[in-house]
Design an enzyme around this catalytic site. Structure first.
Site, short mmCIF file in Angstrom:
data_model
loop_
_atom_site.label_atom_id
_atom_site.label_comp_id
_atom_site.label_asym_id
_atom_site.label_seq_id
_atom_site.Cartn_x
_atom_site.Cartn_y
_atom_site.Cartn_z
N THR A 182 0.82 -1.20 0.00
CA THR A 182 0.00 0.00 0.00
C THR A 182 0.86 1.26 0.00
O THR A 182 0.43 2.31 -0.47
CB THR A 182 -0.95 -0.02 1.21
OG1 THR A 182 -1.66 -1.26 1.23
CG2 THR A 182 -1.95 1.11 1.16
N TYR A 211 5.13 -12.27 4.61
CA TYR A 211 4.03 -11.68 3.85
C TYR A 211 3.80 -12.53 2.61
O TYR A 211 4.61 -12.58 1.70
CB TYR A 211 4.40 -10.24 3.48
CG TYR A 211 3.38 -9.47 2.66
CD1 TYR A 211 2.07 -9.91 2.49
CD2 TYR A 211 3.74 -8.27 2.08
CE1 TYR A 211 1.16 -9.19 1.75
CE2 TYR A 211 2.84 -7.52 1.33
CZ TYR A 211 1.55 -7.98 1.18
OH TYR A 211 0.64 -7.26 0.43
N LYS A 226 1.38 -12.50 7.37
CA LYS A 226 0.31 -11.73 6.75
C LYS A 226 -0.18 -12.57 5.59
O LYS A 226 0.51 -12.72 4.59
CB LYS A 226 0.81 -10.36 6.27
CG LYS A 226 -0.27 -9.56 5.55
CD LYS A 226 0.27 -8.26 4.99
CE LYS A 226 -0.80 -7.55 4.16
NZ LYS A 226 -0.27 -6.30 3.52
N VAL A 273 -3.58 -6.71 8.61
CA VAL A 273 -2.80 -5.59 8.07
C VAL A 273 -3.71 -4.95 7.05
O VAL A 273 -3.98 -5.52 5.99
CB VAL A 273 -1.47 -6.04 7.46
CG1 VAL A 273 -0.71 -4.85 6.89
CG2 VAL A 273 -0.61 -6.75 8.50
#
Length: 327
Positions: A58, A151, A179, A221
């Protein structure tokens, strides 16, 4: 597979609840806007967010220079520290690249800057297999000087960190969370069931927050918490307290926003446009190859924000109140 009991002890950050995957504000000419970033972090702190994640997907990390990443991580740590009497907000710095050595170096720099943990994405483009993925994450955990959050986002990386691979990694004392953005319910359920109890499972997609929490996961997240940090904290807290009716109410209320953040352009294009409409950013500039939302998508997003009560029909008071709070 049965749950793994750790024999190695170490200090581990509490990675639970709602952690915001922070956008990176840019000026209209594409320069890093550090002042706007610090204001956004203050907004998060005032809203009671559980954790902050600078320099992730992001945050447009692939387009940031090493110096810009370090500036953003330092700014996050410093801004969080402005209110030392508050509970410590966990800072999980995005340090992952598709180069193991570069990732280790970035993780060491994040440690020196005061981050609590590192978010390490599976290497993209190279398409390593399971054996190679495991070696990569172990090297970063061994040599990076920080606890790491694995992740997993196959839609971005082209490779999946499967349940067996992650569960082996979870035995490492510095692997503290995953994540999970695979969208694979069976895989996430296995990880939630079999991981060590002190290893967190975090949803990697806002719309999956409630299902992951229901499976025994620990939080998210979040992209949406750029816009609604307090509400995402409340969703996670309700689930942790066993108040599933309240958690479902939060989920159902904000599901249109969760979906809108991924319509009209890839993340973070819609989220940045929303933050401008809400008065939290002055510019929704993104770095190429991304481009801002087109007019039709922007109008559709504005309609969702109005329906959610996040902007008034004609703008005004909400935006002014938010800017005053974080000035």
């Amino acid at each position: 597979m049965t749950s793994i009991a750790r024999t190695t002890t170490s200090s581990r950050p509490a990675i639970r609840g709602a952690l915001t995957a922070l956008v990176t504000p840019f000026t209209p000419d594409g320069a890093l806007d550090e002042d706007a970033f610090r204001r956004l972090v203050r907004w998060q702190v005032l809203a009671g967010i559980d954790g902050l994640v600078p320099c992730g997907t992001t945050g447009e990390a692939p387009t940031l220079s090493a110096d810009e990443r370090d500036r953003l991580i330092a700014a996050t740590v410093e801004t969080v520290a402005e209110r030392p009497s508050w509970a410590r907000i966990t800072v999980v710095a995005g340090t992952g690249t598709n180069d193991t050595t570069a990732t280790i170096q970035a993780t060491r720099r994040a440690a020196a800057l005061g981050a609590d943990a590192a978010l390490v994405v599976a290497p993209y483009y190279n398409r390593p297999d399971g054996r190679m993925l495991e070696a990569h994450f172990r090297a970063v955990a061994d040599e990076g000087d920080l606890p790491i959050v694995v992740y997993n986002v196959p839609s971005r990386t082209g490779t999946n960190v499967d349940a067996d691979t992650f569960l082996r990694l979870s035995e490492h004392p510095r692997v503290v969370a995953v994540k999970e953005a695979s969208g694979n319910l069976e895989q996430i359920a296995r990880i939630c069931r079999d991981r060590p109890r002190d290893v967190a499972v975090l949803a990697g997609d806002d719309a999956w927050t409630l299902p992951v929490l229901a499976l025994g996961g620990d939080g998210v997240v979040s992209v949406a918490s750029n816009e609604i940090p307090g509400e995402m904290v409340a969703l996670c807290a309700a689930a942790r307290a066993g108040d599933w009716a309240s958690a479902r109410t939060h989920h159902e209320r904000w599901l249109p926003l969760f979906l809108a953040n991924f319509r009209g352009g890839p993340n973070p294009v819609p989220a940045k446009a929303a933050l401008v409409l809400m008065g939290l950013l002055d510019s929704d500039a993104v770095r190429r190859p991304l481009l801002p939302l087109d007019d039709e998508s922007r109008a559709a997003l504005a309609a969702v924000l109005r329906a959610c009560g996040l902007v008034e029909p004609a703008g005004g008071r909400f935006a002014a109140d938010r800017r005053e709070a974080i000035a």
